[in-house]
Design a protein around this motif. Sequence first.
Motif, short mmCIF file in Angstrom:
data_model
loop_
_atom_site.label_atom_id
_atom_site.label_comp_id
_atom_site.label_asym_id
_atom_site.label_seq_id
_atom_site.Cartn_x
_atom_site.Cartn_y
_atom_site.Cartn_z
N GLN A 1 113.50 55.44 -9.83
CA GLN A 1 113.85 55.53 -11.26
C GLN A 1 114.33 54.20 -11.79
O GLN A 1 115.14 53.52 -11.17
CB GLN A 1 114.93 56.59 -11.46
N TYR A 2 113.80 53.84 -12.97
CA TYR A 2 114.22 52.62 -13.65
C TYR A 2 114.82 53.04 -14.98
O TYR A 2 114.17 53.70 -15.80
CB TYR A 2 113.05 51.68 -13.87
N THR A 3 116.09 52.65 -15.22
CA THR A 3 116.82 53.07 -16.42
C THR A 3 117.12 51.87 -17.30
O THR A 3 117.64 50.86 -16.84
CB THR A 3 118.14 53.77 -16.05
N LEU A 4 116.78 51.98 -18.59
CA LEU A 4 117.10 50.97 -19.58
C LEU A 4 118.05 51.57 -20.60
O LEU A 4 117.79 52.68 -21.11
CB LEU A 4 115.85 50.45 -20.29
N ILE B 1 107.20 57.49 -10.10
CA ILE B 1 107.96 56.45 -10.78
C ILE B 1 108.55 57.09 -12.03
O ILE B 1 107.82 57.68 -12.83
CB ILE B 1 107.06 55.25 -11.18
N ILE B 2 109.86 56.98 -12.19
CA ILE B 2 110.53 57.59 -13.34
C ILE B 2 111.10 56.49 -14.23
O ILE B 2 111.79 55.58 -13.75
CB ILE B 2 111.68 58.52 -12.89
N VAL B 3 110.80 56.56 -15.51
CA VAL B 3 111.37 55.64 -16.49
C VAL B 3 112.32 56.42 -17.38
O VAL B 3 111.93 57.38 -18.06
CB VAL B 3 110.26 54.98 -17.34
N LYS B 4 113.57 56.02 -17.36
CA LYS B 4 114.61 56.68 -18.15
C LYS B 4 115.12 55.71 -19.20
O LYS B 4 115.52 54.59 -18.88
CB LYS B 4 115.75 57.13 -17.23
N ILE B 5 115.09 56.13 -20.46
CA ILE B 5 115.50 55.28 -21.57
C ILE B 5 116.67 55.95 -22.29
O ILE B 5 116.54 57.06 -22.82
CB ILE B 5 114.33 55.04 -22.55
N ASP C 1 115.17 59.59 -23.26
CA ASP C 1 113.75 59.83 -22.99
C ASP C 1 113.49 59.61 -21.51
O ASP C 1 113.97 58.62 -20.93
CB ASP C 1 112.87 58.89 -23.82
N ARG C 2 112.73 60.49 -20.90
CA ARG C 2 112.45 60.40 -19.47
C ARG C 2 110.97 60.64 -19.24
O ARG C 2 110.42 61.65 -19.69
CB ARG C 2 113.28 61.46 -18.71
N PHE C 3 110.33 59.71 -18.55
CA PHE C 3 108.89 59.79 -18.29
C PHE C 3 108.65 59.68 -16.80
O PHE C 3 109.23 58.83 -16.13
CB PHE C 3 108.15 58.68 -19.03
N GLU C 4 107.77 60.55 -16.28
CA GLU C 4 107.45 60.55 -14.86
C GLU C 4 105.98 60.17 -14.66
O GLU C 4 105.11 60.64 -15.39
CB GLU C 4 107.72 61.92 -14.25
N TYR C 5 105.74 59.32 -13.65
CA TYR C 5 104.39 58.86 -13.37
C TYR C 5 104.08 59.05 -11.89
O TYR C 5 104.73 58.46 -11.03
CB TYR C 5 104.25 57.39 -13.76
N SER C 6 103.08 59.89 -11.63
CA SER C 6 102.63 60.09 -10.26
C SER C 6 101.74 58.93 -9.84
O SER C 6 101.42 58.05 -10.64
CB SER C 6 101.85 61.41 -10.16
#
Length: 316
Positions: A247-250, A290-294, A302-307
């Motif tokens: 997870q990457y958080t901005l 891969i998880i992108v957390k904003i 906002d949370r987006f998941e990418y397989s």
Amino acid sequence: MKTFIPLLFLLILSSCNKNPSDEKYEKKIVENKYSIFIPESLGATAELNNIASIQFQNLSEDFYVIVLDETKESFANAIKNNPTNITPDLDGYHNVIVSHFKKITQKDFKVYNIEKKKINSSNAIVFSMSGMNDNYPAFYRYAIIEGDQRYYQIMSWTNIPQEKKYTARMNKIIESFSVEETNSSINKSHLAKDKTKKEKLELEKNNSTEISYEKPDEEIQEIGSLFRPEIMQQEKIKLSNGKNNYQYTLTNSDLLDKDLENIKNHSKKIAINYYNLLKRTNNPFSYNKIIVKIIHRNNKIDRFEYSEKDIKDISK
């Protein structure tokens, strides 16, 4: 637009009696980018900024200095994506930084002693700022320096009552900065060369030593340059199947707060950069998502998941 500077200020009541003009300096080198001299009384830290290429502090003196850099291309792209009148040059870079500090300073914000000059043959803008930031009376001595490929920020700060005590030290740090970019095309005049040599010899009389630093991860630099969040965090989440989620958080990005219509597309850019970093630094690299957390300023998340399939589709 905000520069990627999560500020961490500590007001320390005790101070050192040593005269800053008598102190020794050490030469620090960031490979293929720059060199700079830092007082020996400052210790290296990783707590001030998560993107700075070097950062030093002395808590007992309440004195801090960091250096940040980004490519000219990244800055040009960042302002291109924002409806502003900012120009993609050194003046525009200066305007962005001043606007950022004006925004985060609660009261008494001032910019003064602005000077355009050459620092070891590189174009630079040096200036001072002050104001109340999180109830801290902050004084900043700031320099923006233009290389062939990058812009560099030298940011030093202390509390306002110590401005006169430490301005000479701050200026000495700034004046020691030298762009060392690979294949640099800067033409230094004989006068500039002589001045640089004289300054370095003076610093080296203080028994300075040379320390090399590894280059920061370009993928993280790219994310920071594009989105300029106040905080960026990485997290590995272990799963029962033996794989991991990454997870990457901005947190608090002006661009991501304002451009909500394209938030999904922005998250894809973040995911690809993060994936490229993980793939380069993990061998073999096996992951679940891969998880992108904003995290926005209004506390919306906002949370987006990418397989693995999603990442491959984005990369096409």
